[in-house]
Motif scaffolding. Structure first.
Motif, PDB file in Angstrom:
ATOM      1  N   ILE A 143      -3.769  -0.152 -17.954  1.00  0.00           N
ATOM      2  CA  ILE A 143      -2.547  -0.485 -17.226  1.00  0.00           C
ATOM      3  C   ILE A 143      -2.478  -2.004 -17.067  1.00  0.00           C
ATOM      4  CG2 ILE A 143      -1.259  -0.209 -15.089  1.00  0.00           C
ATOM      5  CD1 ILE A 143      -1.419   2.305 -16.766  1.00  0.00           C
ATOM      6  N   LYS A 144      -1.452  -2.608 -17.649  1.00  0.00           N
ATOM      7  CA  LYS A 144      -1.349  -4.072 -17.674  1.00  0.00           C
ATOM      8  C   LYS A 144      -0.553  -4.639 -16.503  1.00  0.00           C
ATOM      9  CE  LYS A 144       0.405  -3.484 -21.730  1.00  0.00           C
ATOM     10  NZ  LYS A 144       1.107  -3.700 -23.026  1.00  0.00           N
ATOM     11  N   MET A 145       0.261  -3.817 -15.877  1.00  0.00           N
ATOM     12  CA  MET A 145       1.081  -4.258 -14.753  1.00  0.00           C
ATOM     13  C   MET A 145       1.217  -3.101 -13.776  1.00  0.00           C
ATOM     14  SD  MET A 145       2.718  -6.714 -13.335  1.00  0.00           S
ATOM     15  CE  MET A 145       2.654  -7.872 -14.703  1.00  0.00           C
ATOM     16  N   GLY A 146       1.066  -3.384 -12.491  1.00  0.00           N
ATOM     17  CA  GLY A 146       1.166  -2.324 -11.498  1.00  0.00           C
ATOM     18  C   GLY A 146      -0.143  -1.609 -11.236  1.00  0.00           C
ATOM     19  N   GLU A 147      -1.245  -2.145 -11.755  1.00  0.00           N
ATOM     20  CA  GLU A 147      -2.543  -1.506 -11.522  1.00  0.00           C
ATOM     21  C   GLU A 147      -2.964  -1.615 -10.065  1.00  0.00           C
ATOM     22  OE1 GLU A 147      -3.470  -5.795 -12.442  1.00  0.00           O
ATOM     23  OE2 GLU A 147      -2.000  -4.297 -13.050  1.00  0.00           O
ATOM     24  N   ASP A 148      -2.517  -2.675  -9.393  1.00  0.00           N
ATOM     25  CA  ASP A 148      -2.816  -2.833  -7.966  1.00  0.00           C
ATOM     26  C   ASP A 148      -2.272  -1.662  -7.152  1.00  0.00           C
ATOM     27  OD1 ASP A 148      -3.858  -5.274  -8.664  1.00  0.00           O
ATOM     28  OD2 ASP A 148      -2.942  -6.337  -6.990  1.00  0.00           O
ATOM     29  N   ARG A 149      -1.041  -1.291  -7.424  1.00  0.00           N
ATOM     30  CA  ARG A 149      -0.411  -0.215  -6.662  1.00  0.00           C
ATOM     31  C   ARG A 149      -1.164   1.102  -6.856  1.00  0.00           C
ATOM     32  NH1 ARG A 149       4.485  -0.092  -4.363  1.00  0.00           N
ATOM     33  NH2 ARG A 149       5.239  -1.842  -5.587  1.00  0.00           N
ATOM     34  N   LEU A 150      -1.612   1.356  -8.075  1.00  0.00           N
ATOM     35  CA  LEU A 150      -2.360   2.583  -8.345  1.00  0.00           C
ATOM     36  C   LEU A 150      -3.682   2.598  -7.579  1.00  0.00           C
ATOM     37  CD1 LEU A 150      -1.608   2.772 -12.147  1.00  0.00           C
ATOM     38  CD2 LEU A 150      -0.994   4.530 -10.487  1.00  0.00           C
ATOM     39  N   PHE A 151      -4.371   1.471  -7.570  1.00  0.00           N
ATOM     40  CA  PHE A 151      -5.627   1.386  -6.818  1.00  0.00           C
ATOM     41  C   PHE A 151      -5.372   1.575  -5.331  1.00  0.00           C
ATOM     42  CE2 PHE A 151      -8.621  -1.096  -4.282  1.00  0.00           C
ATOM     43  CZ  PHE A 151      -9.826  -0.566  -4.706  1.00  0.00           C
ATOM     44  N   MET A 152      -4.325   0.925  -4.816  1.00  0.00           N
ATOM     45  CA  MET A 152      -4.010   1.023  -3.397  1.00  0.00           C
ATOM     46  C   MET A 152      -3.627   2.454  -3.011  1.00  0.00           C
ATOM     47  SD  MET A 152      -4.325  -1.945  -1.829  1.00  0.00           S
ATOM     48  CE  MET A 152      -3.189  -2.039  -0.456  1.00  0.00           C
ATOM     49  N   MET A 153      -2.869   3.128  -3.854  1.00  0.00           N
ATOM     50  CA  MET A 153      -2.505   4.515  -3.583  1.00  0.00           C
ATOM     51  C   MET A 153      -3.744   5.396  -3.512  1.00  0.00           C
ATOM     52  SD  MET A 153       0.917   5.029  -5.946  1.00  0.00           S
ATOM     53  CE  MET A 153       0.917   6.816  -5.696  1.00  0.00           C
ATOM     54  N   SER A 154      -4.682   5.183  -4.428  1.00  0.00           N
ATOM     55  CA  SER A 154      -5.917   5.969  -4.435  1.00  0.00           C
ATOM     56  C   SER A 154      -6.739   5.695  -3.184  1.00  0.00           C
ATOM     57  CB  SER A 154      -6.744   5.655  -5.689  1.00  0.00           C
ATOM     58  OG  SER A 154      -6.071   6.049  -6.856  1.00  0.00           O
ATOM     59  N   TYR A 155      -6.837   4.429  -2.808  1.00  0.00           N
ATOM     60  CA  TYR A 155      -7.635   4.062  -1.632  1.00  0.00           C
ATOM     61  C   TYR A 155      -7.012   4.621  -0.351  1.00  0.00           C
ATOM     62  CZ  TYR A 155     -10.487   1.266   1.527  1.00  0.00           C
ATOM     63  OH  TYR A 155     -11.361   0.878   2.518  1.00  0.00           O
ATOM     64  N   LEU A 156      -5.699   4.443  -0.191  1.00  0.00           N
ATOM     65  CA  LEU A 156      -5.030   4.932   1.017  1.00  0.00           C
ATOM     66  C   LEU A 156      -5.110   6.452   1.123  1.00  0.00           C
ATOM     67  CD1 LEU A 156      -1.885   2.630   1.102  1.00  0.00           C
ATOM     68  CD2 LEU A 156      -3.772   2.634   2.735  1.00  0.00           C
ATOM     69  N   SER A 157      -5.252   7.133  -0.007  1.00  0.00           N
ATOM     70  CA  SER A 157      -5.322   8.590   0.001  1.00  0.00           C
ATOM     71  C   SER A 157      -6.593   9.116   0.656  1.00  0.00           C
ATOM     72  CB  SER A 157      -5.216   9.134  -1.431  1.00  0.00           C
ATOM     73  OG  SER A 157      -3.947   8.866  -1.981  1.00  0.00           O
ATOM     74  N   VAL A 158      -7.586   8.245   0.837  1.00  0.00           N
ATOM     75  CA  VAL A 158      -8.851   8.682   1.444  1.00  0.00           C
ATOM     76  C   VAL A 158      -9.172   7.866   2.698  1.00  0.00           C
ATOM     77  CG1 VAL A 158      -9.829   9.627  -0.669  1.00  0.00           C
ATOM     78  CG2 VAL A 158     -10.130   7.196  -0.185  1.00  0.00           C
ATOM     79  N   CYS A 159      -8.174   7.177   3.244  1.00  0.00           N
ATOM     80  CA  CYS A 159      -8.348   6.366   4.456  1.00  0.00           C
ATOM     81  C   CYS A 159      -8.055   7.170   5.715  1.00  0.00           C
ATOM     82  CB  CYS A 159      -7.401   5.166   4.437  1.00  0.00           C
ATOM     83  SG  CYS A 159      -7.968   3.798   3.436  1.00  0.00           S
ATOM     84  N   LYS A 160      -8.579   6.675   6.825  1.00  0.00           N
ATOM     85  CA  LYS A 160      -8.224   7.229   8.134  1.00  0.00           C
ATOM     86  C   LYS A 160      -6.989   6.522   8.687  1.00  0.00           C
ATOM     87  CE  LYS A 160     -12.298   6.584  10.068  1.00  0.00           C
ATOM     88  NZ  LYS A 160     -13.193   6.184   8.981  1.00  0.00           N
ATOM     89  N   ARG A 161      -7.016   5.185   8.722  1.00  0.00           N
ATOM     90  CA  ARG A 161      -5.885   4.432   9.250  1.00  0.00           C
ATOM     91  C   ARG A 161      -5.985   2.983   8.792  1.00  0.00           C
ATOM     92  NH1 ARG A 161      -6.676   2.765  15.537  1.00  0.00           N
ATOM     93  NH2 ARG A 161      -4.996   1.409  14.882  1.00  0.00           N
ATOM     94  N   GLY A 162      -4.898   2.215   9.008  1.00  0.00           N
ATOM     95  CA  GLY A 162      -4.876   0.807   8.642  1.00  0.00           C
ATOM     96  C   GLY A 162      -4.533  -0.066   9.833  1.00  0.00           C
ATOM     97  N   ALA A 163      -4.697  -1.385   9.669  1.00  0.00           N
ATOM     98  CA  ALA A 163      -4.369  -2.360  10.709  1.00  0.00           C
ATOM     99  C   ALA A 163      -3.708  -3.565  10.047  1.00  0.00           C
ATOM    100  CB  ALA A 163      -5.620  -2.780  11.472  1.00  0.00           C
ATOM    101  N   LEU A 164      -3.021  -4.373  10.852  1.00  0.00           N
ATOM    102  CA  LEU A 164      -2.235  -5.489  10.319  1.00  0.00           C
ATOM    103  C   LEU A 164      -2.452  -6.759  11.122  1.00  0.00           C
ATOM    104  CD1 LEU A 164       0.085  -6.680   8.551  1.00  0.00           C
ATOM    105  CD2 LEU A 164       1.687  -5.719  10.230  1.00  0.00           C
ATOM    106  N   VAL A 165      -2.696  -7.871  10.413  1.00  0.00           N
ATOM    107  CA  VAL A 165      -2.667  -9.212  10.992  1.00  0.00           C
ATOM    108  C   VAL A 165      -1.302  -9.801  10.631  1.00  0.00           C
ATOM    109  CG1 VAL A 165      -3.676 -11.523  11.007  1.00  0.00           C
ATOM    110  CG2 VAL A 165      -5.160  -9.514  10.784  1.00  0.00           C
ATOM    111  N   GLU A 166      -0.474 -10.055  11.602  1.00  0.00           N
ATOM    112  CA  GLU A 166       0.899 -10.483  11.336  1.00  0.00           C
ATOM    113  C   GLU A 166       0.971 -11.990  11.117  1.00  0.00           C
ATOM    114  OE1 GLU A 166       4.079  -8.661  13.559  1.00  0.00           O
ATOM    115  OE2 GLU A 166       2.701  -7.170  14.371  1.00  0.00           O
ATOM    116  N   GLU A 167       0.245 -12.440  10.101  1.00  0.00           N
ATOM    117  CA  GLU A 167       0.251 -13.846   9.701  1.00  0.00           C
ATOM    118  C   GLU A 167       0.215 -13.925   8.174  1.00  0.00           C
ATOM    119  OE1 GLU A 167      -2.573 -16.505  11.699  1.00  0.00           O
ATOM    120  OE2 GLU A 167      -3.077 -14.819  13.013  1.00  0.00           O
TER     121      GLU A 167
END
Length: 244
Positions: A110-134
């Motif tokens: 995958i030459k473009m959009g591979e980040d999104r695929l990795f992120m989708m896979s990672y978020l699929s096994v996460c409990k929750r996320g957090a945000l630094v608003e900077e």
């Protein structure tokens, strides 16, 4: 050997405090922390991207599904389309243990959009996320030959885009957080995304697009997508989103 993993593109840079601030958000029940991004242009101007979709998704700390929807550029509250800057993995830090335990990798070929695929896979096994608003990550938009600046060339490759679509659909189908109704909606959204991104890119950049689109319309996946209801029609009925 560390506890966290992070990514930085070779032509970008980060704020010196970025990882310190992200790590501070990684409490026991948080598996991923995000920050905002700032675009730095060659003429000296800057643009800070305040991702409202991400802010909304983070509001439900007990439910990872809004973040997954945001990653697919949808609002979890109503299924509306939303522009997401989070497709890049460079705005986050990840737990190494999760990456190792689930053997999460960037997809080969995958030459473009591979980040999104990795992120989708990672978020699929996460409990929750957090945000630094900077805006702690600096995206340097100075190279006209960068992969992102020439992304449209990849989007002209139908076989590449179809492979990316099938991988995203597989990630959704394997996800245990979604009901079957939600999976059906997301599969439809991803199919429409493939159809409209590819066709619009061909029309914009290929002077012989009519011949190419006539050829692609014979593909069985495209034929199946064109038979489905429109995303707008599904949003109007509130399909799949009433309980999120």
């Amino acid at each position: 050997t560390g506890e966290y993993i992070a990514f930085v593109d070779g032509d970008d840079y980060i704020d010196p405090t970025m990882y310190e601030k992200l790590v501070a958000k990684m409490t026991d029940d948080v598996d991923i922390a995000f920050c905002y991004i700032q675009s730095d242009y060659s003429n000296g101007t800057v643009k800070v991207w305040i991702d409202e979709g991400l802010k909304e998704a983070i509001k439900k700390p007990w439910d990872i599904r809004p973040l997954l929807c945001w990653m697919m550029e949808l609002k979890a509250s109503n299924g509306e389309l939303v522009k997401s800057m989070g497709a890049t993995s460079c705005l986050s830090i990840f737990r190494k243990s999760i990456i190792d335990n689930f053997y999460l990798r960037y997809p080969v070929g995958i030459k473009m959009g591979e980040d999104r695929l990795f992120m989708m896979s990672y978020l699929s096994v996460c409990k929750r996320g957090a945000l630094v608003e900077e805006p702690l990550y600096h995206y340097c938009r100075v190279r006209i030959d960068s992969a992102t600046a020439n992304a449209y060339k990849t989007y002209l490759d139908f076989e590449h885009e179809k492979k990316r679509y099938l991988l995203k659909k597989e990630i959704v189908n394997q996800n245990e957080y979604y009901t079957q109704e939600e999976k059906d909606f997301l599969a439809l959204h991803l199919g429409h995304e493939l159809y409209f991104t590819y066709f619009n890119t061909q029309i914009r950049y290929n002077s012989h697009y009519k011949e190419k689109l006539k050829e692609v319309r014979k593909d069985e996946i495209i034929q199946a997508i064109t038979k489905t209801l429109s995303i707008r029609r599904l949003r109007e009925t509130g399909y799949a989103w009433k309980n999120i």
